[in-house]
Design a protein around this motif. Structure first.
Motif, PDB file in Angstrom:
ATOM      1  N   GLY A   1       0.806  -1.215   0.000  1.00  0.00           N
ATOM      2  CA  GLY A   1       0.000   0.000   0.000  1.00  0.00           C
ATOM      3  C   GLY A   1       0.842   1.269   0.000  1.00  0.00           C
ATOM      4  O   GLY A   1       0.712   2.114  -0.899  1.00  0.00           O
ATOM      5  N   PRO A   2       1.725   1.460   1.011  1.00  0.00           N
ATOM      6  CA  PRO A   2       2.577   2.650   0.992  1.00  0.00           C
ATOM      7  C   PRO A   2       3.478   2.733  -0.242  1.00  0.00           C
ATOM      8  O   PRO A   2       3.733   3.831  -0.762  1.00  0.00           O
ATOM      9  CB  PRO A   2       3.408   2.504   2.279  1.00  0.00           C
ATOM     10  CG  PRO A   2       2.566   1.654   3.173  1.00  0.00           C
ATOM     11  CD  PRO A   2       1.869   0.704   2.265  1.00  0.00           C
ATOM     12  N   VAL A   3       3.975   1.582  -0.713  1.00  0.00           N
ATOM     13  CA  VAL A   3       4.826   1.596  -1.911  1.00  0.00           C
ATOM     14  C   VAL A   3       4.042   2.097  -3.116  1.00  0.00           C
ATOM     15  O   VAL A   3       4.539   2.907  -3.912  1.00  0.00           O
ATOM     16  CB  VAL A   3       5.401   0.184  -2.166  1.00  0.00           C
ATOM     17  CG1 VAL A   3       6.090   0.135  -3.533  1.00  0.00           C
ATOM     18  CG2 VAL A   3       6.387  -0.207  -1.069  1.00  0.00           C
ATOM     19  N   ILE A   4       2.820   1.608  -3.267  1.00  0.00           N
ATOM     20  CA  ILE A   4       1.971   2.067  -4.377  1.00  0.00           C
ATOM     21  C   ILE A   4       1.728   3.563  -4.280  1.00  0.00           C
ATOM     22  O   ILE A   4       1.815   4.297  -5.273  1.00  0.00           O
ATOM     23  CB  ILE A   4       0.635   1.293  -4.368  1.00  0.00           C
ATOM     24  CG1 ILE A   4       0.863  -0.163  -4.750  1.00  0.00           C
ATOM     25  CG2 ILE A   4      -0.380   1.940  -5.310  1.00  0.00           C
ATOM     26  CD1 ILE A   4      -0.359  -1.039  -4.575  1.00  0.00           C
ATOM     27  N   LEU A   5       1.426   4.056  -3.079  1.00  0.00           N
ATOM     28  CA  LEU A   5       1.163   5.481  -2.878  1.00  0.00           C
ATOM     29  C   LEU A   5       2.373   6.326  -3.264  1.00  0.00           C
ATOM     30  O   LEU A   5       2.254   7.321  -3.995  1.00  0.00           O
ATOM     31  CB  LEU A   5       0.786   5.724  -1.416  1.00  0.00           C
ATOM     32  CG  LEU A   5       0.584   7.179  -0.996  1.00  0.00           C
ATOM     33  CD1 LEU A   5      -0.595   7.796  -1.726  1.00  0.00           C
ATOM     34  CD2 LEU A   5       0.385   7.273   0.520  1.00  0.00           C
TER      35      LEU A   5
ATOM     36  N   ILE B   1       5.512   9.359  -9.813  1.00  0.00           N
ATOM     37  CA  ILE B   1       5.207   9.361 -11.251  1.00  0.00           C
ATOM     38  C   ILE B   1       4.350  10.574 -11.608  1.00  0.00           C
ATOM     39  O   ILE B   1       4.582  11.250 -12.623  1.00  0.00           O
ATOM     40  CB  ILE B   1       4.488   8.053 -11.646  1.00  0.00           C
ATOM     41  CG1 ILE B   1       5.443   6.864 -11.498  1.00  0.00           C
ATOM     42  CG2 ILE B   1       3.957   8.135 -13.071  1.00  0.00           C
ATOM     43  CD1 ILE B   1       4.769   5.518 -11.682  1.00  0.00           C
ATOM     44  N   ALA B   2       3.364  10.867 -10.756  1.00  0.00           N
ATOM     45  CA  ALA B   2       2.471  11.994 -11.032  1.00  0.00           C
ATOM     46  C   ALA B   2       3.213  13.322 -10.978  1.00  0.00           C
ATOM     47  O   ALA B   2       2.976  14.210 -11.823  1.00  0.00           O
ATOM     48  CB  ALA B   2       1.317  11.992 -10.037  1.00  0.00           C
ATOM     49  N   VAL B   3       4.112  13.488 -10.005  1.00  0.00           N
ATOM     50  CA  VAL B   3       4.815  14.773  -9.919  1.00  0.00           C
ATOM     51  C   VAL B   3       5.783  14.948 -11.085  1.00  0.00           C
ATOM     52  O   VAL B   3       5.908  16.048 -11.648  1.00  0.00           O
ATOM     53  CB  VAL B   3       5.546  14.904  -8.559  1.00  0.00           C
ATOM     54  CG1 VAL B   3       6.739  13.977  -8.458  1.00  0.00           C
ATOM     55  CG2 VAL B   3       6.013  16.342  -8.356  1.00  0.00           C
ATOM     56  N   VAL B   4       6.455  13.884 -11.479  1.00  0.00           N
ATOM     57  CA  VAL B   4       7.360  13.979 -12.627  1.00  0.00           C
ATOM     58  C   VAL B   4       6.573  14.288 -13.898  1.00  0.00           C
ATOM     59  O   VAL B   4       6.958  15.162 -14.707  1.00  0.00           O
ATOM     60  CB  VAL B   4       8.177  12.676 -12.778  1.00  0.00           C
ATOM     61  CG1 VAL B   4       8.942  12.684 -14.099  1.00  0.00           C
ATOM     62  CG2 VAL B   4       9.139  12.513 -11.604  1.00  0.00           C
TER      63      VAL B   4
ATOM     64  N   PRO C   1      10.421  19.697  -5.928  1.00  0.00           N
ATOM     65  CA  PRO C   1       9.039  19.172  -5.889  1.00  0.00           C
ATOM     66  C   PRO C   1       8.959  17.723  -5.429  1.00  0.00           C
ATOM     67  O   PRO C   1       7.982  17.334  -4.780  1.00  0.00           O
ATOM     68  CB  PRO C   1       8.554  19.338  -7.333  1.00  0.00           C
ATOM     69  CG  PRO C   1       9.784  19.478  -8.161  1.00  0.00           C
ATOM     70  CD  PRO C   1      10.794  20.129  -7.294  1.00  0.00           C
ATOM     71  N   ILE C   2       9.970  16.919  -5.744  1.00  0.00           N
ATOM     72  CA  ILE C   2       9.951  15.527  -5.269  1.00  0.00           C
ATOM     73  C   ILE C   2      10.080  15.485  -3.748  1.00  0.00           C
ATOM     74  O   ILE C   2       9.374  14.718  -3.065  1.00  0.00           O
ATOM     75  CB  ILE C   2      11.075  14.723  -5.944  1.00  0.00           C
ATOM     76  CG1 ILE C   2      10.763  14.541  -7.438  1.00  0.00           C
ATOM     77  CG2 ILE C   2      11.263  13.379  -5.272  1.00  0.00           C
ATOM     78  CD1 ILE C   2      11.875  13.884  -8.220  1.00  0.00           C
TER      79      ILE C   2
END
Length: 661
Positions: free
Chosen positions: A10-14, A20-23, A49-50
């Motif tokens: 769960g945390p890994v997916i998050l 991926i979304a921020v990049v 931002p990361i």
């Protein structure tokens, strides 16, 4: 999915989806594009931002775990321990990520090149200590370090409560540095961002904790925890949606800007938010009740994993938005003295019409009023459905009091109080004296004790926490009539004759503190004298009237002292607004003193009349009780007298019979 596997997955997916979304958001919106002048380099452009994403996710894990533990888990048991361990891990990551973000922000703002010489260290030190942006990240980092230690140390209810409050407060600096102080609508933007960050953290962090704590709970326990979390998530969803809308409207300025690059990222966040809302409603209505069977359980945890994906998308898009230039530059302030001081242009002259048409909504207090009205009316409705009565006048008084709070914090008083001392004083008098009379009459604690369901599983819900707040030793001291009266009148003098008044004008956080302080001290003072909500001790009625007379005298003296003041209070503020309409600042201050002396005494007089009426009714009730007692005693004496006559007649009959024999 296997519970232990999901705890890690769960945390890994998050985290993976967020990165991926921020990049993707940075690549699409140009937030990490090379700057023509003073480019900080790709490491800073992409790393900042990361690092911000990691700050947001770890802060959410910290805050959400603590809040859900306090509201849904029994202290001393394994799930509660796991929640605190999860919070401590979140706090540790939060500290490191905040320090990294602060360092990268320094490199980005000053375009400094990292070196090992003393000059670089001095520049970094000055940035962290002297600039508002550096101070915000320094405070956040220190708070994270303190929270890391505390979350490892505490393991019981009350210490965890105070740690949770500190954790929520640690998110405020992150919101205050997200909007430039030179832009218009500064206060609205800051408040909307702070509320957005806190609500999102509670929502996301609670979801992470559900995944982590699942293997340590039975399905029945998990079902109750899920129901309680869904209630928290619903409130968080409303706050996130409304505050996000306000924030976006301030930045976009126009609906047409939604079709820009910045607007597209906003729409991505909106889509993720709506998807999470739909999923939350689905599993609350359909899946939680089916947790006992295996198919329902598998489907629920599949939906939860999907919600983590959408949470990651929203988190990454938010970090990318922070680095993306808006389509239209927000209008800068600083043209006039009023704009320099308040961040807003000078309003037009205060006329009779503008008492009804001038509005400047404070989002924080709008939420407070809305939720206070909703939960109060929901409690009344629950009593009604149960067949219990609740006096209609209490509901009316509470409603009027809350509407009064909204009018003071969002109506014409809020529009003009930064420019007119008299308007500031009117707001103060209403918040500390008039509105508490209405709120105390509403008896919210009694309603909560009757309407909120009592928990019997070792956890604490709204009823338990409210009753704890009422009966703990601190509350007993604060509701003591003499202490409450001292706070009520003492804070009046301390506020206006110290720098607290100046703080409330220059800093919106100080303004929020001022409103909350006057409401609370006024409420405690009124509660100590009247009302049906429980307090440890109330004075006899003669002493209550004496206290009120003393308060009225000191209050009148305060108003006269302001009227006689030959100097202008906070002169660099009220005297430098450039206002050409209305009374001069000194004349307006004189009017404000008159308000404190005359108008401000009216609620106290009403309170004195209320106490006198209660006193007379109390005497009547005592007289009726005495009369009933006398009647009962009289009846008993008459019965005893009749019995004695019967015994005497019987004795005389026996004597006469012996004589005849």
């Amino acid at each position: 999915m296997n519970p232990r596997l999901l705890r890690v997955a769960g945390p890994v997916i998050l985290i993976a989806v967020s990165l991926i979304a921020v990049v993707a958001g940075l690549a699409y919106g140009g937030g990490a594009a090379e700057v023509q002048l003073a480019d900080p380099g790709p490491v800073v452009r992409w790393g900042l931002p990361i690092a911000t994403v990691l700050v947001n996710l770890s802060a959410a894990t910290l805050v959400g775990s603590l809040v859900l533990a306090l509201f849904a888990l029994p202290a001393g048991e394994r799930p509660f321990e796991i929640a605190l361990d999860t919070a401590s891990i979140g706090a540790a990551v939060f500290t490191i990520a905040a320090a990294t973000t602060g360092y990268l922000t320094f490199l980005n703002v000053l375009n400094a090149k990292p070196t090992l010489d003393a000059v670089f260290g001095q520049q970094l030190g000055r940035f962290l200590v002297e600039s508002p942006l550096g101070q915000a990240w320094l405070i956040t980092t220190i708070a994270g370090a303190v929270l890391t230690v505390l979350t490892f140390a505490v393991r019981s209810w009350i210490p965890t409560l105070f740690v949770a409050i500190l954790a929520l407060a640690s998110l405020i600096p992150m919101g205050t540095q997200g909007h430039a102080g030179t832009e218009a609508s500064h206060n609205a933007a800051v408040i909307s961002l702070v509320l957005h960050i806190i609500a999102a953290a509670v929502w996301l962090g609670g979801l992470v904790l559900l995944v982590v704590v699942r293997p340590a709970m039975s399905r029945r326990q998990l079902q109750s925890v899920l129901l309680r979390y869904s209630s928290i998530a619903l409130v968080a969803f409303v706050v996130v949606a409304v505050s996000g809308t306000v924030r976006a409207s301030i930045t976009l300025l126009d609906v047409s800007n939604l079709f820009s690059t910045y607007g597209f990222l906003v729409l991505v966040k909106v889509a993720a938010l709506l998807a999470m809302g739909v999923l939350g409603a689905w599993y609350r209505r359909r899946l939680i009740s089916r947790m006992a069977d295996e198919p329902g359980s598998r489907r629920f945890w599949g939906i939860l994993t999907l919600e983590l994906v959408f949470m990651g998308v929203a988190s990454g898009a938010a970090a990318a938005l922070a680095r993306t230039a808006p389509p239209v530059e927000a209008p800068l302030v600083g043209q006039t003295p009023a704009e320099v001081l308040t961040g807003s242009p000078l309003p037009p002259e205060l006329t009779l019409e503008r008492w009804f048409t001038a509005w400047d909504v404070d989002l924080l207090w709008a939420f407070v009023v809305a939720f206070a009205l909703f939960f109060y009316l929901a409690g009344v409705w629950r009593l009604h459905r149960r067949g219990d009565a609740w006096p209609i006048h209490r509901t009316v008084m509470w409603t009027l009091g809350m509407l009064g709070v909204f009018w003071v914090t969002s109506g014409p008083i809020n529009v003009y109080q930064d420019y007119l001392f008299s308007m500031h004083m009117i707001g103060h008098m209403l918040l500390s004296m008039a509105i508490p009379l209405l709120l105390v009459t509403g008896a919210p604690v009694t309603l909560a004790a009757r309407a909120i369901r009592k928990r019997d599983d070792g956890t604490r819900g709204g009823r338990e926490w409210i009753l704890w707040a009422v009966h703990n030793p601190v509350a007993k001291v604060l509701t003591n009539p003499y202490v409450a009266a001292g706070l009520f009148i003492g804070s009046l003098w301390a506020f206006y004759y110290t720098d607290l008044f100046r703080w409330s004008l220059y800093d919106h956080v100080g303004h929020i503190w001022m409103v909350a302080h006057f409401l609370v001290t006024g409420y405690l003072f009124v509660l100590s004298l009247v009302g049906i909500d429980p307090v440890p001790y109330r004075l006899p009625y003669p002493m209550r009237l004496l206290v009120l007379i003393a308060i009225m005298a000191m209050h009148a003296f305060f108003g006269i002292a302001i009227m006689m003041n030959s100097g202008l209070m906070v002169a660099e503020w009220f005297g430098a607004m450039g206002r050409t309409w209305g009374a001069t600042p000194l004349q307006d201050q004189y009017v404000g003193g008159g308000v404190a002396w005359s108008v401000g005494e009216i609620p106290t007089l009403i309170l004195a009349i209320t106490v006198a009426i209660q006193w007379s009714r109390s005497d009547e009730r005592q007289q009726k009780r005495r009369d009933r007692h006398v009647d009962r005693v009289g009846d008993l004496e008459l019965d005893a007298y009749n019995e004695e006559l019967a015994r005497m007649a019987e004795r005389d009959a026996r004597v006469a019979a012996r004589q005849r024999g």
